[in-house]
Design a protein around this motif. Structure first.
Motif, short mmCIF file in Angstrom:
data_model
loop_
_atom_site.label_atom_id
_atom_site.label_comp_id
_atom_site.label_asym_id
_atom_site.label_seq_id
_atom_site.Cartn_x
_atom_site.Cartn_y
_atom_site.Cartn_z
N GLY A 22 0.83 -1.21 0.00
CA GLY A 22 0.00 0.00 0.00
C GLY A 22 0.85 1.24 0.00
O GLY A 22 2.05 1.20 -0.30
N GLU A 23 0.23 2.36 0.35
CA GLU A 23 0.91 3.64 0.39
C GLU A 23 0.66 4.30 1.74
O GLU A 23 -0.38 4.08 2.36
CB GLU A 23 0.40 4.56 -0.73
N LEU A 83 -12.93 2.72 9.78
CA LEU A 83 -12.63 4.03 9.20
C LEU A 83 -11.27 4.05 8.52
O LEU A 83 -11.16 4.50 7.36
CB LEU A 83 -12.69 5.10 10.29
N VAL A 84 -10.22 3.56 9.19
CA VAL A 84 -8.88 3.61 8.61
C VAL A 84 -8.81 2.77 7.34
O VAL A 84 -8.21 3.18 6.34
CB VAL A 84 -7.83 3.13 9.64
N GLN A 85 -9.43 1.60 7.36
CA GLN A 85 -9.44 0.75 6.18
C GLN A 85 -10.23 1.40 5.04
O GLN A 85 -9.88 1.27 3.87
CB GLN A 85 -10.04 -0.61 6.52
N ALA A 86 -11.29 2.12 5.40
CA ALA A 86 -12.07 2.83 4.38
C ALA A 86 -11.22 3.88 3.68
O ALA A 86 -11.32 4.07 2.46
CB ALA A 86 -13.30 3.47 5.02
N ALA A 91 -8.53 5.77 -1.14
CA ALA A 91 -7.28 6.30 -1.69
C ALA A 91 -6.80 5.46 -2.86
O ALA A 91 -6.34 5.99 -3.88
CB ALA A 91 -6.21 6.37 -0.60
N GLU A 92 -6.90 4.15 -2.73
CA GLU A 92 -6.44 3.27 -3.81
C GLU A 92 -7.35 3.34 -5.03
O GLU A 92 -6.94 3.05 -6.14
CB GLU A 92 -6.37 1.83 -3.30
N GLY A 93 -8.61 3.74 -4.80
CA GLY A 93 -9.57 3.75 -5.91
C GLY A 93 -9.62 5.05 -6.69
O GLY A 93 -10.37 5.15 -7.66
N MET A 99 -5.85 14.35 -4.50
CA MET A 99 -6.89 13.83 -3.62
C MET A 99 -6.38 12.63 -2.84
O MET A 99 -6.68 12.47 -1.65
CB MET A 99 -8.12 13.44 -4.45
N ARG A 100 -5.58 11.79 -3.47
CA ARG A 100 -5.00 10.63 -2.78
C ARG A 100 -4.08 11.09 -1.65
O ARG A 100 -4.12 10.53 -0.55
CB ARG A 100 -4.22 9.75 -3.75
N GLU A 101 -3.29 12.12 -1.91
CA GLU A 101 -2.40 12.65 -0.87
C GLU A 101 -3.20 13.20 0.30
O GLU A 101 -2.83 13.00 1.47
CB GLU A 101 -1.51 13.74 -1.46
N LEU A 102 -4.29 13.89 0.01
CA LEU A 102 -5.14 14.43 1.07
C LEU A 102 -5.75 13.32 1.91
O LEU A 102 -5.75 13.38 3.15
CB LEU A 102 -6.23 15.30 0.46
#
Length: 403
Positions: A22-23, A83-86, A91-93, A99-102
């Protein structure tokens, strides 16, 4: 000076020994490993995410992106996803790099123990005070998934309303710009060709033709100055609107008085007021605080000031319906529905119905406006372009009649 956050790509194993990747957003690789360890991940490799060799400018985060993010998060939490998994899934989607960085930045703060609302408050550019207060209300009451659903609905309806108004303005503005460009090309390239032909005429030219020829000469000599003046005027206007509250307030008052668009702006403001107050009040936010948030989201300085006066009256003990009536700015339907809502204890539901009504009114007005503007614009274009052609061919017609 604080170090800049960077996206790190990691591979490792989770608590169950399964391989995963992941990231994560962190300032250094070491801090990224610490964050992963707190999440129960044994990282084998943590590297900075490589940047593409060619970039054409990062796409900015728009309010519509925040609305989509909120809806995705609300859907996953209602499905029971932590929540964290969401955050990871959303982010991956997304293909939106900013937006991913945010999302990863918010996820990192939440996974480190910061509350969701507190993590959002670190990014006021994207999550306003209203958004953060609603999320905080959901966290405090243990109904975060319900609150996120309400926030998502609110953001979607707000953005839909903005899109309708932009739709009404985009077409005429684009057409006017095209008309100006085409007219400029005709004056610079086509009219001078006719001017050379007219020099061989032995008679005086019509006044209309002389006017167009002089206009063509002026455009050829001063087109660059005119273009720079246009851009300079636009820049000065935007800066004055941003820096001068008095000028911005004056523009808001003018917008409400425009012949056709004024009613659309008015209905949009009423819809936004009703939707915001309904959402905040339903979330359990005290009425005075809800009115303060609503004033900030009004989108028009005249109504924002009126809403703050309503807040002051409510604070002094006056009923909401009477406080709204004393401003003299709100429609009768809103006043009656507010009074009914206060008496029946269903204020949020009544305001929601008012918002639905005025959102539909804006939608219908935009459709009618589009149908009305189209023939008007076509007529203006016909007069503008056709007038230039008539001015150029008029001497030829007159010469033919003399012969």
């Amino acid at each position: 000076m604080a170090a800049e956050n960077t996206i790190f790509v990691w591979t490792g194993t989770d608590r169950n020994g399964r391989k995963s990747k992941g990231e994560v957003l962190a300032t250094t690789a070491a801090i990224a490993r610490v964050q992963l360890r707190k999440q129960g991940i044994a990282a084998k490799s943590v590297k900075k995410k490589p940047k593409p060799l060619i970039t054409f400018g990062a796409k900015k985060i728009q309010p519509a992106d925040i609305a989509i993010f909120t809806r995705q998060l609300a859907t996953m939490m209602k499905a029971g996803v932590p929540l964290v998994q969401a955050f990871d899934i959303v982010a991956e989607g997304t293909d939106h790099e900013k937006m991913r960085e945010l999302i990863l930045a918010v996820r990192t703060d939440v996974s480190s123990g910061t509350g969701f609302a507190g993590a959002l408050e670190k990014h006021p550019r994207y999550f306003d005070e209203l958004f953060c207060s609603l999320v905080a209300s959901g966290e405090n009451s243990g109904t975060l998934e319900v609150m996120l659903d309400r926030v998502a609905t609110y953001k979607e309806k707000t953005e839909a309303l903005k899109a309708k108004i932009k739709k009404a303005m985009t077409y005429p503005i684009a057409t006017i710009v095209v008309a100006i460009v085409v007219t400029g090309i005709l004056l610079v390239k086509v009219v001078p060709q006719f001017a050379e032909t007219f020099q061989g005429f032995g008679s005086d030219l019509p006044g209309f033709t002389l006017f167009v020829l002089r206009l063509s000469d002026w455009v050829q000599d001063w087109w660059f100055v005119a273009l720079m003046g246009f851009f300079a005027g636009g820049y000065v206007f935007s800066q004055a609107k941003r820096r001068s509250k008095r000028f911005a307030d004056w523009l808001d008052s003018i917008a409400l008085k425009l012949p056709i668009l004024g009613s659309v702006v008015h209905d949009a403001v009423i819809a936004r007021f009703s939707r915001t107050l309904s959402t905040t009040f339903a979330a359990g936010v005290p009425l005075v605080e809800a009115l303060e948030s609503t004033a900030g989201a009004a989108g028009n300085a005249i109504y924002a000031g009126a809403i703050r006066r309503i807040r002051d009256d409510v604070t002094a003990g006056t009923s909401l319906a009477l406080s709204i009536r004393t401003t003299g700015l709100f429609p009768t339907m809103l006043l009656q529905m507010t009074a009914i809502g206060e008496e029946s204890g269903s204020l949020d539901d009544m305001l929601g119905k008012v918002a639905d009504h005025y959102e539909a009114a804006v939608d219908n007005a935009v459709d009618s406006l589009s149908s009305l503007i189209e023939p008007i614009i076509m007529s203006v274009l016909g007069v503008l372009i056709g007038g230039l052609m008539i001015a150029m061919y008029l001497p030829i017609f007159m010469l033919g009649s003399v012969i």
